[in-house]
Every structure is written in structure tokens, then in C-alpha cells.
Scaffold this motif. Structure first.
Motif, mmCIF file in Angstrom:
data_model
loop_
_atom_site.group_PDB
_atom_site.id
_atom_site.type_symbol
_atom_site.label_atom_id
_atom_site.label_comp_id
_atom_site.label_asym_id
_atom_site.label_seq_id
_atom_site.Cartn_x
_atom_site.Cartn_y
_atom_site.Cartn_z
ATOM 1 N N TRP A 107 8.480 54.417 50.835
ATOM 2 C CA TRP A 107 9.555 54.840 51.732
ATOM 3 C C TRP A 107 9.570 53.828 52.876
ATOM 4 C CZ3 TRP A 107 10.375 60.607 53.429
ATOM 5 C CH2 TRP A 107 11.497 60.692 54.261
ATOM 6 N N TRP A 137 6.049 53.968 54.425
ATOM 7 C CA TRP A 137 5.081 54.980 53.985
ATOM 8 C C TRP A 137 4.956 54.924 52.470
ATOM 9 C CZ3 TRP A 137 8.438 58.404 57.468
ATOM 10 C CH2 TRP A 137 7.931 58.406 58.769
ATOM 11 N N TYR A 139 3.800 56.369 48.917
ATOM 12 C CA TYR A 139 3.477 57.672 48.339
ATOM 13 C C TYR A 139 2.980 57.484 46.909
ATOM 14 C CZ TYR A 139 5.407 60.539 52.105
ATOM 15 O OH TYR A 139 5.631 61.155 53.312
ATOM 16 N N SER A 140 1.897 58.160 46.596
ATOM 17 C CA SER A 140 1.336 58.147 45.248
ATOM 18 C C SER A 140 1.816 59.396 44.511
ATOM 19 C CB SER A 140 -0.193 58.112 45.301
ATOM 20 O OG SER A 140 -0.758 58.227 44.009
ATOM 21 N N ALA A 158 2.424 64.598 45.059
ATOM 22 C CA ALA A 158 2.749 63.414 45.854
ATOM 23 C C ALA A 158 1.837 63.388 47.063
ATOM 24 C CB ALA A 158 4.215 63.412 46.281
ATOM 25 N N ARG A 160 0.781 60.922 50.472
ATOM 26 C CA ARG A 160 1.057 59.748 51.300
ATOM 27 C C ARG A 160 -0.238 59.011 51.587
ATOM 28 N NH1 ARG A 160 0.697 59.690 56.580
ATOM 29 N NH2 ARG A 160 0.838 61.990 56.597
ATOM 30 N N ASP A 382 6.441 64.120 54.683
ATOM 31 C CA ASP A 382 5.747 64.825 53.599
ATOM 32 C C ASP A 382 6.506 66.078 53.189
ATOM 33 O OD1 ASP A 382 3.844 62.873 53.869
ATOM 34 O OD2 ASP A 382 2.435 64.115 55.001
ATOM 35 N N THR A 385 9.547 65.158 51.220
ATOM 36 C CA THR A 385 9.147 64.721 49.881
ATOM 37 C C THR A 385 8.922 65.907 48.957
ATOM 38 O OG1 THR A 385 8.125 62.730 50.821
ATOM 39 C CG2 THR A 385 7.457 63.358 48.598
#
Length: 483
Positions: A107, A137, A139-140, A158, A160, A382, A385
């Protein structure tokens, strides 16, 4: 319409209804506003360009102030929502096993100097083939993949990545949490094939296999073409025959260099297949290869004897690529050993399905507007997301219920072959039949705000970009850093 089809639709409707109720229960504050924002995401006409535009829809019965207040001050029970996502019916691969894909999507926030926890994100192909590092940012994401070519997957989690995080350790904890939730939900049982977790070249596959030890998972990851592996050590009888003079048996045997074919030897398994998109696909596999680990870099904090992590190396070579590029060989490493030819084909075919996650990233960014809001705090990012993940999940659950609302110039599609964007077009028609636990808004008056003509005497704090923790690179630095 057959009775079997009616039963399938009834079951899909029940699953979607239960999920909406569970999602509403996982919202801890301002739940009504967040629930209506998610419905507005699903019922908007066209891509979401700005969150404030969602307040103009009939599905969002509150004002624009309620939207920003909900994003900045609300909280969500992420643990409960993760377990709810894991309990849903999960897609599976061709052999009936669960396949999880792990990847990072960024992001980008280059102009947000007052937003904390930003990192330098690697971007591809911006400008004239330039790879730039842009603040944002990362994110996984962890998603369950389907079999065959599709743009669908089930997002399960998800996380961060922060300035103090080690990417491998955070990802391993994330995958472990997702797998444990799947086990608790009964999505994997004893005797079934291990859950296949697919990583790209940005992760060290042997290390991920070590960090995920104790779980019923198999790690499959892409390797760089300049890697060097080691062959297994010979048995005690074989070593005595090769070295009759004796001596200490070696821990690592001969090298296996990816760039030197003379070090490969005969493969333990080899297959040839004809693919429509790639032409002739030649796959070769070598069993029980492992990297030679050293006490540095990722293993600098390992005090005990370094492990020997054996696996299977797979080399895939094709005639052509769908995009017309140069088809370079693809190297994979799997934590499983003793593979047959069919097992090797399954692995590289499953790895190609990992790229279906890229379609999901493009959809949530361009259609659902994941990276559109200019949120200041990472906590609000977050929350947004998770709302995007919930919206995408509702589209997947509504997939067997939606009708093809197509444009005049688009070709008709079978109901179960609709893309997420085309399912979203008809979600407004389904929403009327789905439960909506959000309560009606109460009349209220806005606050007075800052007096006219006054200035802000509390300017926002600016934050630096990048990692804040430097990890030791040598044993001497490690020992000095310890108390």
C-alpha cells in the motif's frame, strides 16, 4: 432448475448468511457503520475511487462523518474473524489437498510524512523498466488457491509488516496461525495429504520449512538460479567403501550448483508434458538436497548445531511464455522427499497457480479500492484491509448465487465461471435476501469543531521511513548486543 441445483444454492445462501452474521459479531465498536461500509463496497457501481463516495449509496445510511469516525476509532476482533474465515468451505487442488499461497502486496504512501511505520516498498516496472523503492505499508497475505486457471482465491489473513519485524519470522507465525485455525475448523484431518504452502523467491524456502516444523505442511518455494545446494551424506557403509583410510564422515557431500549442469548428475525423476500455454514442459527433480547453512544472516541467533534441511530440487524448462518473454528455467525447492514423476508435475503446476493471487491483488486495488483511502494511522489501514477481505469473501460465497449482469458488448458466461468483478455487479440484487444485522442510524448533531479563524496549535508528528532495528551480521556483533 434441478433439485440438486436448488439444494446447492440453498446451502450457499446459508453459508453467506452465517458469514455476514459472524462478521457483524466480530466488530467490537461502531459495528453498524462498518457493516454498512462493507455493503457499500459490494454494491457500488464501478470501481471505488474514494471512500467518501460510498456514503452517497443507499446501502450506507449514515453520513460521511460516521465513515471516517468508524475507520479512525473502530476496532475489530481479528482473531475471531480469522477463525471465521478458516471455518468456511475452502478451495482445494486437483489431488484434494489444501494449497496456501503467501505473498506481499504494498500500500504505497509516498506523501504521507505524518504516517508512522512506513517502509521502503520495492515496486516493479514503474517508469522505463525502473525498479523503485517507494514508502508505504507492506502487507503479507495468505490465501487458499483453487485448482485450474481462475481469478478466485480465499483470503485467510493479512498482516502489516512493521519496521522492527523480520519478514521470515512474521510470515512463519502468520502461516502457523492460519494452519492451526484450519486444523481447529476441521479443514484438514489425519491421513489427508499435507497442506502445501507456496512461497515466491523472496522467501528462503528451507528456512520457512524449518520455522514451520511440527505442522502438517509441505513448503514449496522458488529458488534463485545462482543457488548452491549439497547432496546428502553417504551412509556409513558407503563412506567406508569410498574412503577406506577412514576419518570423520562429512556433514555435507558434493555441491549441486544450479548454473553448472556438470554438477547435476542424473535426476531422480524426469517428466515431459505438453501444455497449451507453455508448449513442451520438461521437469527434472533431484532428491534429498539441502543448503549448507552458516552462522550468519538469518541463522545468526541459532546457538545449537545448524540443521540439515533436506528436500527436492525441481528444474522446470518450457518452450515459450504466454507473454512472449524469454523462458528462463524455473528452480523450485520442496520440503518433501521421495517424489515420483506425477508428484513433480503436481508441484510445478501448483506453483503456477500461485500467480492467481496477483489477480486478487489487482481486483482489490483497482475495483474494491483497497489502497484508495488516505488514512493517516496504520491501525486504520489494518481495519480497512480487513473490510476489503470480508468484501472479497462475500463475493466468493455469492459466486454460485449471482447472475451474469453483463454489458451489451460482453460475452455471456456460465454462472459458476463469473469473475469477482462480474459477481459484484449483481450483489445488490442478492443483498435484499441476505440478513442485514446493522441497525438504523440514530439522529444526532455534529460537533462544533474548531472555532472559525483559529489555527491548529498541535501539528502532526512526522515519522522517518525504513527499518528501525539493525540486526547483527556476525557472531561478534551478536555477542556484543546480548546483555
Amino acid at each position: 432448475m434441478s433439485l440438486l441445483h436448488q439444494d446447492g444454492q440453498r446451502d450457499a445462501f446459508a453459508v453467506a448468511s452465517h458469514f455476514r452474521n459472524d462478521f457483524y459479531a466480530s466488530l467490537t465498536s461502531r459495528r453498524d457503520g462498518l457493516f454498512e461500509v462493507t455493503d457499500a463496497l459490494l454494491c457500488a457501481d464501478g470501481p471505488v475511487t474514494s471512500p467518501v463516495d460510498l456514503t452517497l449509496l443507499a446501502e450506507h445510511r449514515r453520513g460521511h462523518g460516521a465513515l471516517y469516525g468508524a475507520l479512525n476509532e473502530s476496532r475489530i476482533d481479528a482473531v475471531r474473524l480469522r477463525r471465521t474465515l478458516a471455518a468456511l468451505p475452502q478451495p482445494k487442488a486437483a489431488d484434494g489437498r489444501l494449497v496456501l499461497a503467501v505473498d506481499v502486496s504494498n500500500w504505497l504512501r509516498p506523501d504521507a510524512e505524518c504516517s508512522e511505520d512506513r517502509l521502503f516498498c520495492h515496486t516493479f516496472g514503474r517508469g522505463r523498466d525502473q525498479h523503485l523503492m517507494i514508502p508505504g505499508w507492506p502487507y503479507s497475505f495468505v490465501a487458499a488457491l483453487e485448482a485450474g486457471r481462475t481469478s478466485w482465491c480465499q483470503l485467510l489473513d493479512a498482516v502489516r509488516l512493521g519496521p522492527e519485524d523480520d519478514v521470515a519470522e512474521v510470515t512463519a507465525r502468520q502461516v502457523r496461525r492460519v494452519v492451526e485455525d484450519l486444523l481447529v475448523a476441521g479443514r484438514w484431518r489425519e491421513g489427508e495429504p499435507d497442506i502445501l504452502v507456496v512461497f515466491d523467491a523472496g522467501y528462503d524456502a528451507p528456512r520457512m520449512a524449518y520455522l514451520l516444523g511440527g505442522l502438517p505442511v509441505e513448503v514449496l518455494g522458488r529458488m534463485r538460479s545462482d543457488r548452491v545446494m549439497r547432496r546428502p551424506t553417504p551412509t556409513q557403509l558407503g563412506y567406508a567403501g569410498a574412503y577406506p583410510q577412514g576419518g570423520r564422515p562429512p556433514k555435507h557431500s558434493k555441491e549441486f550448483r544450479f548454473i553448472k549442469p556438470e554438477t547435476w548428475g542424473e535426476p531422480d525423476a524426469a517428466t515431459v508434458q505438453i501444455a497449451d500455454r507453455y508448449g513442451t514442459a520438461l521437469a527434472m527433480a533431484w532428491d534429498r538436497l539441502h543448503p549448507r547453512l552458516t552462522t550468519r544472516s538469518a541463522w545468526i541467533d541459532h546457538d545449537r548445531e545448524l540443521p540439515v534441511i533436506e528436500g527436492t530440487v525441481i528444474r522446470l524448462e518450457v518452450d515459450r511464455l504466454p507473454g512472449g518473454g524469454d523462458p528462463l528455467p524455473l528452480w523450485l525447492w520442496s520440503s518433501a522427499i521421495g517424489m515420483t514423476g506425477s508428484d513433480v508435475d503436481l508441484r510445478w503446476q501448483v506453483f503456477l497457480r500461485r500467480f492467481d493471487l496477483e489477480h486478487t491483488f489487482r481486483m482489490i486495488k483497482q475495483t474494491l479500492g483497497w489502497t484508495r483511502p488516505k488514512l493517516r494511522t496504520p491501525q486504520a489501514a489494518d481495519l480497512w484491509t480487513w473490510l476489503i477481505i470480508v468484501a472479497h469473501t462475500q463475493l466468493r460465497l455469492a459466486r454460485p448465487l449471482a447472475e451474469d449482469v453483463r454489458r451489451p458488448w460482453e460475452r455471456p458466461t456460465q454462472p459458476n465461471r463469473l469473475t469477482p468483478a462480474r459477481v459484484r455487479r449483481g450483489f445488490r440484487n442478492l443483498r435484499a435476501a441476505l440478513p442485514c444485522p446493522a441497525r438504523a442510524p440514530k439522529p444526532s448533531r455534529p460537533g462544533t469543531g474548531r472555532p472559525l479563524g483559529s489555527k491548529n496549535k498541535r501539528p502532526a508528528t512526522c515519522y522517518d521511513v525504513g527499518k528501525t532495528v539493525r540486526r547483527p551480521e556476525t557472531i561478534i556483533e551478536r555477542d556484543r548486543a546480548r546483555p
